[in-house]
Write a protein that holds these residues in place. Structure first.
Motif, PDB file in Angstrom:
ATOM      1  N   TYR A 161      41.291  45.509  43.570  1.00 40.95           N
ATOM      2  CA  TYR A 161      40.931  46.036  42.250  1.00 40.95           C
ATOM      3  C   TYR A 161      39.658  46.879  42.351  1.00 40.95           C
ATOM      4  CZ  TYR A 161      38.789  45.766  37.570  1.00 40.95           C
ATOM      5  OH  TYR A 161      38.167  46.065  36.386  1.00 40.95           O
ATOM      6  N   ASN A 162      38.640  46.327  42.989  1.00 36.93           N
ATOM      7  CA  ASN A 162      37.390  47.062  43.148  1.00 36.93           C
ATOM      8  C   ASN A 162      37.588  48.333  43.968  1.00 36.93           C
ATOM      9  OD1 ASN A 162      36.058  45.103  41.710  1.00 36.93           O
ATOM     10  ND2 ASN A 162      35.299  44.021  43.506  1.00 36.93           N
ATOM     11  N   TYR A 163      38.384  48.221  45.022  1.00 38.61           N
ATOM     12  CA  TYR A 163      38.639  49.373  45.892  1.00 38.61           C
ATOM     13  C   TYR A 163      39.327  50.504  45.117  1.00 38.61           C
ATOM     14  CZ  TYR A 163      41.231  52.209  49.260  1.00 38.61           C
ATOM     15  OH  TYR A 163      41.781  53.250  49.952  1.00 38.61           O
ATOM     16  N   LEU A 164      40.336  50.164  44.337  1.00 37.90           N
ATOM     17  CA  LEU A 164      41.071  51.178  43.577  1.00 37.90           C
ATOM     18  C   LEU A 164      40.149  51.915  42.605  1.00 37.90           C
ATOM     19  CD1 LEU A 164      44.544  49.643  42.595  1.00 37.90           C
ATOM     20  CD2 LEU A 164      44.103  51.624  44.057  1.00 37.90           C
ATOM     21  N   LEU A 165      39.335  51.146  41.885  1.00 38.43           N
ATOM     22  CA  LEU A 165      38.484  51.770  40.870  1.00 38.43           C
ATOM     23  C   LEU A 165      37.376  52.611  41.493  1.00 38.43           C
ATOM     24  CD1 LEU A 165      38.175  48.983  38.162  1.00 38.43           C
ATOM     25  CD2 LEU A 165      39.876  50.783  38.420  1.00 38.43           C
ATOM     26  N   VAL A 166      36.740  52.093  42.535  1.00 39.13           N
ATOM     27  CA  VAL A 166      35.667  52.858  43.179  1.00 39.13           C
ATOM     28  C   VAL A 166      36.232  54.124  43.811  1.00 39.13           C
ATOM     29  CG1 VAL A 166      33.961  52.840  45.028  1.00 39.13           C
ATOM     30  CG2 VAL A 166      34.228  50.830  43.582  1.00 39.13           C
ATOM     31  N   ALA A 175      34.814  58.453  51.583  1.00 41.69           N
ATOM     32  CA  ALA A 175      33.895  57.522  52.240  1.00 41.69           C
ATOM     33  C   ALA A 175      34.167  56.073  51.843  1.00 41.69           C
ATOM     34  CB  ALA A 175      32.452  57.877  51.874  1.00 41.69           C
ATOM     35  N   ILE A 176      35.133  55.855  50.939  1.00 42.37           N
ATOM     36  CA  ILE A 176      35.466  54.509  50.465  1.00 42.37           C
ATOM     37  C   ILE A 176      36.653  53.976  51.263  1.00 42.37           C
ATOM     38  CG2 ILE A 176      36.028  53.108  48.467  1.00 42.37           C
ATOM     39  CD1 ILE A 176      33.363  54.555  48.262  1.00 42.37           C
ATOM     40  N   HIS A 177      36.485  52.786  51.809  1.00 42.42           N
ATOM     41  CA  HIS A 177      37.550  52.173  52.601  1.00 42.42           C
ATOM     42  C   HIS A 177      37.770  50.732  52.149  1.00 42.42           C
ATOM     43  CE1 HIS A 177      37.330  55.596  55.353  1.00 42.42           C
ATOM     44  NE2 HIS A 177      36.007  55.435  55.350  1.00 42.42           N
ATOM     45  N   LEU A 178      39.008  50.296  52.243  1.00 44.70           N
ATOM     46  CA  LEU A 178      39.358  48.932  51.860  1.00 44.70           C
ATOM     47  C   LEU A 178      38.972  47.963  52.974  1.00 44.70           C
ATOM     48  CD1 LEU A 178      40.738  47.004  49.852  1.00 44.70           C
ATOM     49  CD2 LEU A 178      42.898  47.470  51.020  1.00 44.70           C
ATOM     50  N   SER A 179      38.177  46.956  52.626  1.00 40.65           N
ATOM     51  CA  SER A 179      37.756  45.939  53.583  1.00 40.65           C
ATOM     52  C   SER A 179      37.935  44.566  52.936  1.00 40.65           C
ATOM     53  CB  SER A 179      36.282  46.152  53.981  1.00 40.65           C
ATOM     54  OG  SER A 179      35.867  45.141  54.873  1.00 40.65           O
ATOM     55  N   MET A 180      38.983  43.847  53.339  1.00 42.45           N
ATOM     56  CA  MET A 180      39.314  42.564  52.716  1.00 42.45           C
ATOM     57  C   MET A 180      38.304  41.476  53.085  1.00 42.45           C
ATOM     58  SD  MET A 180      41.787  42.820  50.692  1.00 42.45           S
ATOM     59  CE  MET A 180      43.175  43.867  50.250  1.00 42.45           C
ATOM     60  N   GLY A 181      37.873  41.448  54.326  1.00 43.97           N
ATOM     61  CA  GLY A 181      36.933  40.416  54.749  1.00 43.97           C
ATOM     62  C   GLY A 181      37.577  39.037  54.760  1.00 43.97           C
ATOM     63  N   ILE A 182      36.755  38.033  54.969  1.00 43.65           N
ATOM     64  CA  ILE A 182      37.222  36.649  55.015  1.00 43.65           C
ATOM     65  C   ILE A 182      36.470  35.847  53.963  1.00 43.65           C
ATOM     66  CG2 ILE A 182      37.424  34.565  56.427  1.00 43.65           C
ATOM     67  CD1 ILE A 182      37.528  36.348  58.888  1.00 43.65           C
ATOM     68  N   ASP A 183      37.228  35.163  53.100  1.00 45.85           N
ATOM     69  CA  ASP A 183      36.635  34.334  52.056  1.00 45.85           C
ATOM     70  C   ASP A 183      37.224  32.934  52.173  1.00 45.85           C
ATOM     71  OD1 ASP A 183      35.528  33.191  49.874  1.00 45.85           O
ATOM     72  OD2 ASP A 183      36.089  34.746  48.450  1.00 45.85           O
ATOM     73  N   LEU A 184      36.413  31.999  52.622  1.00 44.08           N
ATOM     74  CA  LEU A 184      36.874  30.626  52.840  1.00 44.08           C
ATOM     75  C   LEU A 184      36.585  29.713  51.648  1.00 44.08           C
ATOM     76  CD1 LEU A 184      35.771  30.112  56.560  1.00 44.08           C
ATOM     77  CD2 LEU A 184      38.032  30.767  55.692  1.00 44.08           C
ATOM     78  N   GLY A 185      36.043  30.278  50.575  1.00 47.33           N
ATOM     79  CA  GLY A 185      35.710  29.458  49.404  1.00 47.33           C
ATOM     80  C   GLY A 185      36.915  28.739  48.838  1.00 47.33           C
ATOM     81  N   GLY A 186      38.005  29.475  48.630  1.00 44.93           N
ATOM     82  CA  GLY A 186      39.221  28.875  48.082  1.00 44.93           C
ATOM     83  C   GLY A 186      39.831  27.856  49.027  1.00 44.93           C
ATOM     84  N   VAL A 187      39.753  28.151  50.323  1.00 48.00           N
ATOM     85  CA  VAL A 187      40.301  27.228  51.325  1.00 48.00           C
ATOM     86  C   VAL A 187      39.536  25.907  51.300  1.00 48.00           C
ATOM     87  CG1 VAL A 187      40.718  26.848  53.780  1.00 48.00           C
ATOM     88  CG2 VAL A 187      41.101  29.119  52.786  1.00 48.00           C
TER      89      VAL A 187
END
Length: 223
Positions: A161-166, A175-187
């Motif tokens: 969502y953030n990537y699309l809008l930016v 110069a904008i690229h999609l970077s999902m990263g790792i989020d272990l909070g939900g896990v």
């Protein structure tokens, strides 16, 4: 004093029965509401895709506002707002905002639907006087699994969502690229809920074992 403390403890914990009687049908209804919302959002996305009108007549999504004839403001979360010049915003840009918001809200609904379903079943058993039913522990495990997978899915949708809008409203979109990263909070949260499910299941097994007389246990073993 000990007797008073015991009575108070029982009254506190027994209140979950009343809450379960109320919560079971509520969460069961919410389960269908979340499913209906996902279907509704899919239909709405199709309608938006077919809409072909001027920018001035297009209905703006909730997180996008127009300030006179000067600029649009788009809130992308995390305390960030993007201002875009009125002349630079096209119909496709507004549709992009709508699609992004629909994807994000639909992701939340997809997570909450199974959570609501298993919560309603858990509360139904508790309200029916079956708190030691081993199936309850499975429902807690399913809730933890739903949170673990669902929250991860929501975070992916949020980043997209953030990537699309930016990318849509920032001038140097290259110069904008999609970077999902790792989020272990939900896990981590999901695993903690599942751990509670195993604790609940062990407590249920212990309660059932203690309630069985030696004669009953012997009969069950013979069967």
């Amino acid at each position: 004093m000990k007797k008073e403390k015991k009575k108070r403890s029982r009254q506190v914990y027994r209140s979950i029965v009343l809450l379960s009687k109320i919560g079971a049908p509520v969460f069961h209804a919410l389960y269908y509401v979340f499913i209906a919302l996902v279907v509704f959002f899919a239909i709405l996305a199709l309608i938006v895709f077919l809409v072909n009108t001027s920018v001035e007549k297009m209905l703006l999504p909730p997180l996008m506002t127009l300030h006179g004839d000067e600029y649009y403001s788009i809130f992308i979360g995390n305390g960030i707002r993007i201002d875009a010049a009125y002349e630079s915003v096209t119909l496709a840009d507004i549709k992009t905002v709508i699609y992004a918001e629909l994807i994000l809200v639909a992701a939340v609904c997809c997570m909450m639907a199974p959570v609501s379903l298993f919560l309603s079943r858990l509360m139904k058993n508790i309200a029916s006087g079956m708190p030691a039913n081993l199936q309850n522990a499975r429902y807690v495990l399913y809730i933890g699994l739903s949170v673990m997978c669902g929250y991860t899915f929501v975070r992916i949708a949020s980043r997209f969502y953030n990537y699309l809008l930016v990318r849509t409203f920032v001038a140097d979109s290259g110069a904008i690229h999609l970077s999902m990263g790792i989020d272990l909070g939900g896990v981590v949260i999901g695993l903690l809920i599942m751990l509670l499910g195993y604790v609940y299941g062990h407590a249920c097994e212990t309660m059932v074992a203690q309630s069985m007389t030696p004669e009953t246990h012997h009969d069950i073993q013979q069967r």
